[in-house]
Design an enzyme around this catalytic site. Structure first.
Site, PDB file in Angstrom:
ATOM      1  N   GLY A   1      13.557  -0.646  16.521  1.00 35.03           N
ATOM      2  CA  GLY A   1      13.163  -0.393  18.394  1.00 35.03           C
ATOM      3  C   GLY A   1      14.254   1.144  19.047  1.00 35.03           C
ATOM      4  O   GLY A   1      15.374   1.001  19.078  1.00 35.03           O
ATOM      5  N   GLY A   2      13.522   1.603  19.357  1.00 32.38           N
ATOM      6  CA  GLY A   2      14.126   2.686  20.022  1.00 32.38           C
ATOM      7  C   GLY A   2      14.552   2.663  21.563  1.00 32.38           C
ATOM      8  O   GLY A   2      14.371   1.326  22.028  1.00 32.38           O
ATOM      9  N   SER A   3      15.280   3.625  22.111  1.00 26.15           N
ATOM     10  CA  SER A   3      15.438   3.659  23.143  1.00 26.15           C
ATOM     11  C   SER A   3      14.542   3.633  24.569  1.00 26.15           C
ATOM     12  O   SER A   3      13.300   4.238  24.432  1.00 26.15           O
ATOM     13  CB  SER A   3      16.395   4.529  23.801  1.00 26.15           C
ATOM     14  OG  SER A   3      15.938   6.235  23.683  1.00 26.15           O
ATOM     15  N   MET A   4      14.695   3.975  25.911  1.00 24.82           N
ATOM     16  CA  MET A   4      13.382   3.733  26.565  1.00 24.82           C
ATOM     17  C   MET A   4      13.207   5.645  26.350  1.00 24.82           C
ATOM     18  O   MET A   4      13.763   6.242  26.531  1.00 24.82           O
ATOM     19  CB  MET A   4      14.106   3.875  28.112  1.00 24.82           C
ATOM     20  CG  MET A   4      14.210   2.990  28.590  1.00 24.82           C
ATOM     21  SD  MET A   4      14.474   2.064  30.092  1.00 24.82           S
ATOM     22  CE  MET A   4      16.057   3.257  31.265  1.00 24.82           C
TER      23      MET A   4
ATOM     24  N   HIS B   1      19.737  -2.223  13.077  1.00 24.15           N
ATOM     25  CA  HIS B   1      18.896  -2.953  13.542  1.00 24.15           C
ATOM     26  C   HIS B   1      18.601  -2.096  15.024  1.00 24.15           C
ATOM     27  O   HIS B   1      17.957  -1.929  15.840  1.00 24.15           O
ATOM     28  CB  HIS B   1      19.427  -3.837  14.050  1.00 24.15           C
ATOM     29  CG  HIS B   1      20.440  -4.095  15.706  1.00 24.15           C
ATOM     30  ND1 HIS B   1      21.839  -3.434  15.451  1.00 24.15           N
ATOM     31  CD2 HIS B   1      20.689  -4.209  16.669  1.00 24.15           C
ATOM     32  CE1 HIS B   1      22.853  -3.289  16.719  1.00 24.15           C
ATOM     33  NE2 HIS B   1      21.641  -3.387  17.635  1.00 24.15           N
TER      34      HIS B   1
ATOM     35  N   GLY C   1      21.857   2.697  18.046  1.00 27.27           N
ATOM     36  CA  GLY C   1      23.534   3.115  18.679  1.00 27.27           C
ATOM     37  C   GLY C   1      23.428   3.222  19.484  1.00 27.27           C
ATOM     38  O   GLY C   1      23.111   4.552  19.963  1.00 27.27           O
TER      39      GLY C   1
END
Length: 131
Positions: free
Chosen positions: A29-32, A55, A58
């Site tokens: 998953g990426g960030s927003m 995962h 970071g």
């Protein structure tokens, strides 16, 4: 491993039959506002990283550092400009989860791909953020 997710290679006995020929599917998953990725586990991951991979990207900034660095309003403007819908229960959550608070997910995924620990399958573009 701490900070890792399962990435078993092809033919591992713990994989469902439909994944044995290709290896463990892994969602990073990426960030927003950043991309997410689907990867596949590899035999090299089994040998070198206990069948695991990253995962996520970071954090680059702590939550408190992020809140001091960027405002929720600025993050919301950028997401809107990028065509990403946002639904959030509290604006307080926005700044601490901003994409600048995280390492570059593209670089992180490229590094595990180039190392042969997990292989890129597809990049997913964000459409919405729900917090």
């Amino acid at each position: 491993r701490k900070g890792a997710t399962r990435a078993f290679g092809p033919n591992h006995e713990c994989l469902p039959e439909k994944y044995k020929p290709i290896g463990q599917p892994v969602i990073i998953g990426g960030s927003m506002g950043t991309s997410s990725f689907v990867l596949l586990g590899t035999e090299k991951a089994m040998l070198e990283t206990f069948g695991s991979t990253v995962h996520g990207a970071g954090r680059a900034l702590s939550r408190s550092e992020a809140k001091k660095t960027i405002t929720a309003k600025a993050v919301l403007r950028k997401l809107e400009r990028d065509g990403i819908a946002v639904r959030v229960s509290s604006p307080k959550l926005i700044a601490e989860e901003a994409s600048i608070a995280y390492k570059d997910v593209n670089e992180v995924v490229d590094s595990v791909h180039e190392a042969g620990i997990s292989l890129k399958v597809v990049r997913l573009r964000p459409l919405a953020v729900i917090k």
